[in-house]
Write a protein that holds these residues in place. Structure first.
Motif, PDB file in Angstrom:
ATOM      1  N   TRP A  92     126.024 102.242 -17.706  1.00  0.00           N
ATOM      2  CA  TRP A  92     126.272 102.650 -19.091  1.00  0.00           C
ATOM      3  C   TRP A  92     126.135 101.494 -20.066  1.00  0.00           C
ATOM      4  CZ3 TRP A  92     125.225 107.139 -17.985  1.00  0.00           C
ATOM      5  CH2 TRP A  92     125.861 107.891 -17.014  1.00  0.00           C
ATOM      6  N   THR A  93     126.484 100.302 -19.653  1.00  0.00           N
ATOM      7  CA  THR A  93     126.367  99.147 -20.546  1.00  0.00           C
ATOM      8  C   THR A  93     124.910  98.889 -20.898  1.00  0.00           C
ATOM      9  OG1 THR A  93     128.370  98.198 -19.593  1.00  0.00           O
ATOM     10  CG2 THR A  93     126.939  96.701 -20.816  1.00  0.00           C
ATOM     11  N   ALA A  96     123.588 101.794 -23.121  1.00  0.00           N
ATOM     12  CA  ALA A  96     124.090 101.708 -24.493  1.00  0.00           C
ATOM     13  C   ALA A  96     123.405 100.595 -25.277  1.00  0.00           C
ATOM     14  CB  ALA A  96     125.597 101.481 -24.481  1.00  0.00           C
ATOM     15  N   THR A 103     121.100 107.240 -24.129  1.00  0.00           N
ATOM     16  CA  THR A 103     122.514 107.107 -24.478  1.00  0.00           C
ATOM     17  C   THR A 103     123.026 108.404 -25.086  1.00  0.00           C
ATOM     18  OG1 THR A 103     122.401 104.719 -24.789  1.00  0.00           O
ATOM     19  CG2 THR A 103     124.161 105.869 -25.952  1.00  0.00           C
ATOM     20  N   ALA A 107     125.867 110.529 -23.360  1.00  0.00           N
ATOM     21  CA  ALA A 107     127.117 110.574 -24.118  1.00  0.00           C
ATOM     22  C   ALA A 107     127.522 112.008 -24.427  1.00  0.00           C
ATOM     23  CB  ALA A 107     126.986 109.770 -25.398  1.00  0.00           C
ATOM     24  N   TYR A 124     133.058 105.181 -19.300  1.00  0.00           N
ATOM     25  CA  TYR A 124     132.040 105.590 -20.272  1.00  0.00           C
ATOM     26  C   TYR A 124     132.190 104.889 -21.619  1.00  0.00           C
ATOM     27  CZ  TYR A 124     131.757 109.281 -16.789  1.00  0.00           C
ATOM     28  OH  TYR A 124     131.642 109.967 -15.611  1.00  0.00           O
ATOM     29  N   PRO A 126     131.308 101.971 -23.004  1.00  0.00           N
ATOM     30  CA  PRO A 126     130.128 101.437 -23.707  1.00  0.00           C
ATOM     31  C   PRO A 126     129.217 102.550 -24.215  1.00  0.00           C
ATOM     32  CG  PRO A 126     130.322 100.453 -21.503  1.00  0.00           C
ATOM     33  CD  PRO A 126     131.369 101.518 -21.621  1.00  0.00           C
ATOM     34  N   LEU A 127     129.100 103.595 -23.434  1.00  0.00           N
ATOM     35  CA  LEU A 127     128.272 104.734 -23.788  1.00  0.00           C
ATOM     36  C   LEU A 127     128.839 105.453 -25.000  1.00  0.00           C
ATOM     37  CD1 LEU A 127     125.852 106.292 -22.488  1.00  0.00           C
ATOM     38  CD2 LEU A 127     127.553 107.648 -21.293  1.00  0.00           C
ATOM     39  N   CYS A 128     130.138 105.704 -24.982  1.00  0.00           N
ATOM     40  CA  CYS A 128     130.787 106.425 -26.082  1.00  0.00           C
ATOM     41  C   CYS A 128     130.753 105.616 -27.380  1.00  0.00           C
ATOM     42  CB  CYS A 128     132.217 106.787 -25.703  1.00  0.00           C
ATOM     43  SG  CYS A 128     132.325 107.914 -24.286  1.00  0.00           S
ATOM     44  N   ARG A 129     130.969 104.299 -27.264  1.00  0.00           N
ATOM     45  CA  ARG A 129     130.903 103.448 -28.467  1.00  0.00           C
ATOM     46  C   ARG A 129     129.499 103.479 -29.071  1.00  0.00           C
ATOM     47  NH1 ARG A 129     134.781 100.267 -26.009  1.00  0.00           N
ATOM     48  NH2 ARG A 129     133.303  99.141 -24.729  1.00  0.00           N
ATOM     49  N   ALA A 130     128.487 103.328 -28.234  1.00  0.00           N
ATOM     50  CA  ALA A 130     127.105 103.334 -28.733  1.00  0.00           C
ATOM     51  C   ALA A 130     126.768 104.684 -29.357  1.00  0.00           C
ATOM     52  CB  ALA A 130     126.131 103.001 -27.604  1.00  0.00           C
ATOM     53  N   TYR A 131     127.212 105.746 -28.719  1.00  0.00           N
ATOM     54  CA  TYR A 131     126.950 107.085 -29.240  1.00  0.00           C
ATOM     55  C   TYR A 131     127.626 107.287 -30.588  1.00  0.00           C
ATOM     56  CZ  TYR A 131     126.833 112.196 -29.469  1.00  0.00           C
ATOM     57  OH  TYR A 131     126.639 113.485 -29.866  1.00  0.00           O
TER      58      TYR A 131
END
Length: 167
Positions: A92-93, A96, A103, A107, A124, A126-131
């Motif tokens: 995920w890192t 993202a 992503t 996400a 999740y 890093p994925l959620c932050r990027a999303y």
């Protein structure tokens, strides 16, 4: 003068510094060394066909994208190969950081509908932050409305259970 130029060019090859080879920054200072430079760039590129290898090379060579451009290597093609690998291995890192389309897909599966704390503290995150950073205002409003509806249902269920159960 020739010895100093050769030293500069060889050092640039070692460090993967593209500037003496791009024909713009320093003219044609290292033209005769460009094949050697591009051979080195291609050797490094061969190590970048895994998400981990990609990250190692990018952290070691900050100008790798410019070096690719000088040597005609398509960095986007490399990412097109790596993004599905990262999604499949649940990296995920990496996803993202480098793969906005993947992503968003991942996400929507792993982040949508979770409360903020759960989404941002688990694997999740890093994925959620990027999303969240990618979301448009309309998508944010839709997600907030859905989250409010979910919370209302949850509260209603809790209230009903309290009435039915003696504890």
């Amino acid at each position: 003068s020739q010895a100093m130029t050769a030293d500069l060019c060889n050092q640039s090859i070692e460090e993967l510094s593209p500037y003496p080879f791009d024909g713009k920054t320093m003219g044609n200072t290292c033209d005769s060394f460009k094949p050697k430079f591009c051979a080195r760039v291609k050797d490094v590129e061969k190590t970048m066909h895994t998400p981990a290898g990609y990250e190692v090379a990018r952290s070691k060579y900050s100008t790798i994208d410019q070096s690719f451009a000088v040597c005609g290597i398509d960095a986007n093609a490399l990412l097109a190969e790596l993004c599905p690998k990262a999604a499949k291995s649940e990296d995920w890192t990496f996803l993202a950081a480098h793969c906005p389309a993947e992503t968003k897909i991942a996400a929507q599966e792993h982040c949508a509908g979770r409360d903020y704390t759960a989404a941002m503290s688990g694997p999740y995150a890093p994925l959620c932050r990027a999303y969240a950073q990618q979301m448009t205002p309309a998508e944010r409003a839709t997600e907030a409305a859905r989250q409010s509806a979910t919370e209302a249902v949850t509260e209603g269920v809790k209230s009903s259970l309290k009435k039915l159960l003696p504890f």
